[in-house]
Write a protein that holds these residues in place. Structure first.
Motif, mmCIF file in Angstrom:
data_model
loop_
_atom_site.group_PDB
_atom_site.id
_atom_site.type_symbol
_atom_site.label_atom_id
_atom_site.label_comp_id
_atom_site.label_asym_id
_atom_site.label_seq_id
_atom_site.Cartn_x
_atom_site.Cartn_y
_atom_site.Cartn_z
ATOM 1 N N ALA A 129 0.846 -1.193 0.000
ATOM 2 C CA ALA A 129 0.000 0.000 0.000
ATOM 3 C C ALA A 129 0.880 1.240 0.000
ATOM 4 N N VAL A 130 0.390 2.310 -0.614
ATOM 5 C CA VAL A 130 1.175 3.546 -0.715
ATOM 6 C C VAL A 130 0.430 4.699 -0.063
ATOM 7 N N HIS A 131 1.192 5.717 0.300
ATOM 8 C CA HIS A 131 0.593 6.955 0.814
ATOM 9 C C HIS A 131 -0.158 7.635 -0.330
ATOM 10 N N PRO A 132 -1.263 8.311 -0.056
ATOM 11 C CA PRO A 132 -2.034 8.961 -1.130
ATOM 12 C C PRO A 132 -1.243 9.951 -1.979
ATOM 13 N N SER A 133 -0.123 10.434 -1.464
ATOM 14 C CA SER A 133 0.689 11.373 -2.236
ATOM 15 C C SER A 133 1.553 10.684 -3.290
ATOM 16 N N PHE A 134 1.611 9.347 -3.250
ATOM 17 C CA PHE A 134 2.416 8.615 -4.227
ATOM 18 C C PHE A 134 1.842 8.853 -5.628
ATOM 19 N N PRO A 135 2.696 9.038 -6.639
ATOM 20 C CA PRO A 135 2.214 9.402 -7.983
ATOM 21 C C PRO A 135 1.268 8.397 -8.632
ATOM 22 N N ALA A 136 1.354 7.113 -8.257
ATOM 23 C CA ALA A 136 0.506 6.084 -8.886
ATOM 24 C C ALA A 136 -0.530 5.564 -7.898
ATOM 25 N N LYS A 137 -1.684 5.182 -8.464
ATOM 26 C CA LYS A 137 -2.775 4.675 -7.614
ATOM 27 C C LYS A 137 -3.195 3.257 -7.992
ATOM 28 N N ASP A 138 -2.551 2.663 -9.008
ATOM 29 C CA ASP A 138 -2.843 1.280 -9.382
ATOM 30 C C ASP A 138 -1.534 0.567 -9.677
ATOM 31 N N TYR A 139 -1.614 -0.768 -9.886
ATOM 32 C CA TYR A 139 -0.377 -1.534 -10.019
ATOM 33 C C TYR A 139 0.435 -1.136 -11.254
ATOM 34 N N LYS A 140 -0.217 -0.966 -12.373
ATOM 35 C CA LYS A 140 0.505 -0.626 -13.607
ATOM 36 C C LYS A 140 1.303 0.665 -13.428
ATOM 37 N N GLY A 141 0.651 1.667 -12.870
ATOM 38 C CA GLY A 141 1.330 2.931 -12.648
ATOM 39 C C GLY A 141 2.403 2.818 -11.581
ATOM 40 N N PHE A 142 2.162 1.978 -10.573
ATOM 41 C CA PHE A 142 3.107 1.779 -9.480
ATOM 42 C C PHE A 142 4.426 1.216 -9.984
ATOM 43 N N VAL A 143 4.366 0.111 -10.720
ATOM 44 C CA VAL A 143 5.598 -0.520 -11.187
ATOM 45 C C VAL A 143 6.307 0.367 -12.208
ATOM 46 N N ASP A 193 4.228 5.751 10.394
ATOM 47 C CA ASP A 193 5.084 6.616 9.573
ATOM 48 C C ASP A 193 4.649 6.634 8.116
ATOM 49 N N THR A 194 4.107 5.514 7.627
ATOM 50 C CA THR A 194 3.638 5.478 6.240
ATOM 51 C C THR A 194 2.371 6.318 6.088
ATOM 52 N N VAL A 195 1.449 6.182 7.027
ATOM 53 C CA VAL A 195 0.217 6.975 6.994
ATOM 54 C C VAL A 195 0.542 8.463 7.127
ATOM 55 N N ALA A 196 1.587 8.784 7.890
ATOM 56 C CA ALA A 196 1.996 10.181 8.066
ATOM 57 C C ALA A 196 2.762 10.727 6.870
ATOM 58 N N GLY A 197 3.107 9.834 5.923
ATOM 59 C CA GLY A 197 3.811 10.280 4.724
ATOM 60 C C GLY A 197 5.317 10.348 4.861
ATOM 61 N N GLN A 198 5.854 9.844 5.985
ATOM 62 C CA GLN A 198 7.300 9.867 6.168
ATOM 63 C C GLN A 198 7.988 8.779 5.346
ATOM 64 N N VAL A 199 7.243 7.710 5.039
ATOM 65 C CA VAL A 199 7.702 6.653 4.139
ATOM 66 C C VAL A 199 6.587 6.493 3.100
ATOM 67 N N PRO A 200 6.913 6.396 1.811
ATOM 68 C CA PRO A 200 5.861 6.401 0.791
ATOM 69 C C PRO A 200 5.066 5.111 0.629
ATOM 70 N N MET A 201 5.603 3.971 1.133
ATOM 71 C CA MET A 201 4.868 2.712 0.935
ATOM 72 C C MET A 201 5.205 1.715 2.026
ATOM 73 N N ILE A 202 4.364 0.708 2.137
ATOM 74 C CA ILE A 202 4.567 -0.348 3.127
ATOM 75 C C ILE A 202 4.169 -1.692 2.537
#
Length: 323
Positions: A129-143, A193-202
């Motif tokens: 899972a990623v923080h909402p600020s991460f540029p991608a919101k689906d797997y294709k965009g993530f990878v 820390d991930t929810v707080a945005g200090q780390v972008p994914m978990i």
């Protein structure tokens, strides 16, 4: 010499006779259940769901104690070294019985021989899972984002050598991506820390991450599960994206140190099974996205060995090493 020999035999005979008697009166005091991670993670959630109804079934309180550190190794080591009388048990996880021992040669216990497996309570899916600020919101965009920016991002896990660490490293090796590992002392701190945005994914077990996903504070990308989950119908499994070796679920069971009397094992096992027959208890576990298992001691023992063998092959074939 002869007298000493007979005394030794007599002592052994008395001890053997006393063990069933002690087991018959079990438990006559509080039972401790050690969680090898910090509060807030899936291991802690499952332990606290089962502790109260298990206590009722046993007729004694079952208290949860968090003993975090070393990716679960500190708590698991405490369980392995406990007196085999049933008053100090532990929560067995893939991290402590398979992933960490497979990658860390300095683990001070053997996951197959130094414990008495009792019952697997539940199997749980895992999720990236990623923080909402991460540029991608689906797997294709993530990878695509990871491949475009190798080394730019980091991920949190419950600890070095844990299932989140090892599965993410396996994912990286199979997907050709690079993300920096940030280990924590449990899923709770890693999630915070991930929810707080200090780390972008978990990479986390679903039960602890799901509340944040439902609140739109984390975005699920891909899950390790047999099929798509009803809670996350739009999120693909690792198998669907062509990475079946990563598609492994976690387990949460109860075990004790080696040498637990069979009578004690049976009482704990039967107590857990009885607790899991309560629809309210099952619902609390299933609402986290987990599947109730409640298998037999020998089945859980075989499961632990099989999972360890799988992760050892993963580590050896991918030549994974601790950071």
């Amino acid at each position: 010499m002869q007298r000493r020999h007979w005394l030794a035999i007599a002592s052994a005979t008395l001890a053997a006779a006393a063990a069933p008697a002690l087991a018959q009166g079990y438990p006559n005091k509080v039972v401790k259940l050690v969680v090898p991670f910090a509060p807030g993670g899936t291991t802690d959630i499952v332990a606290r769901v089962i502790s109260e109804p298990l206590g009722k079934a046993l007729g004694q309180s079952v208290i949860v104690e968090n003993k975090a550190g070393g990716g679960g190794v500190i708590g698991a080591t405490q369980t392995a070294r406990a007196t085999p009388d049933g008053y100090e048990l532990g929560v067995a996880t893939v991290s402590t019985t398979a992933a960490n021992p497979a990658i860390n040669p300095k683990i001070p216990y053997n996951p197959v021989t130094d414990f008495t497996p009792i019952v697997n309570i539940a199997a749980t899916p895992n999720v990236i899972a990623v923080h909402p600020s991460f540029p991608a919101k689906d797997y294709k965009g993530f990878v695509a984002e990871l491949k475009k920016n190798p080394g730019k991002y980091s991920y949190s896990s419950s600890g070095t050598g844990g299932i989140g660490h090892l599965q993410m490293e396996l994912y990286k090796s199979l997907s050709g991506t690079f993300v920096t590992h940030i280990p924590y002392r449990g899923a709770g701190p890693a999630l915070n820390d991930t929810v707080a945005g200090q780390v972008p994914m978990i990479f986390d077990n679903l039960p602890s991450a799901l509340p944040f996903i439902k609140e739109n504070r984390l975005v699920p990308i891909v899950v390790a599960a047999p099929q798509r989950l009803k809670e996350l119908p739009n999120v693909p499994t690792f198998k669907e994206v062509g990475l079946e070796p990563v598609n492994r679920m976690a387990y949460y069971g109860i075990y004790g140190p080696k040498g637990l009397p069979k009578e004690v094992v049976d009482k704990i096992h039967d107590g857990v099974v009885k607790a899991l027959q309560d629809p309210a208890v099952r619902r609390r576990i299933e609402d986290t996205g987990s599947l109730v298992v409640a298998n037999k001691p020998d089945e859980f023992a075989a499961q632990i060995k099989a999972e360890y063998d799988v992760y050892k092959k993963v580590v050896d074939s991918a030549r994974l090493k601790l950071d």
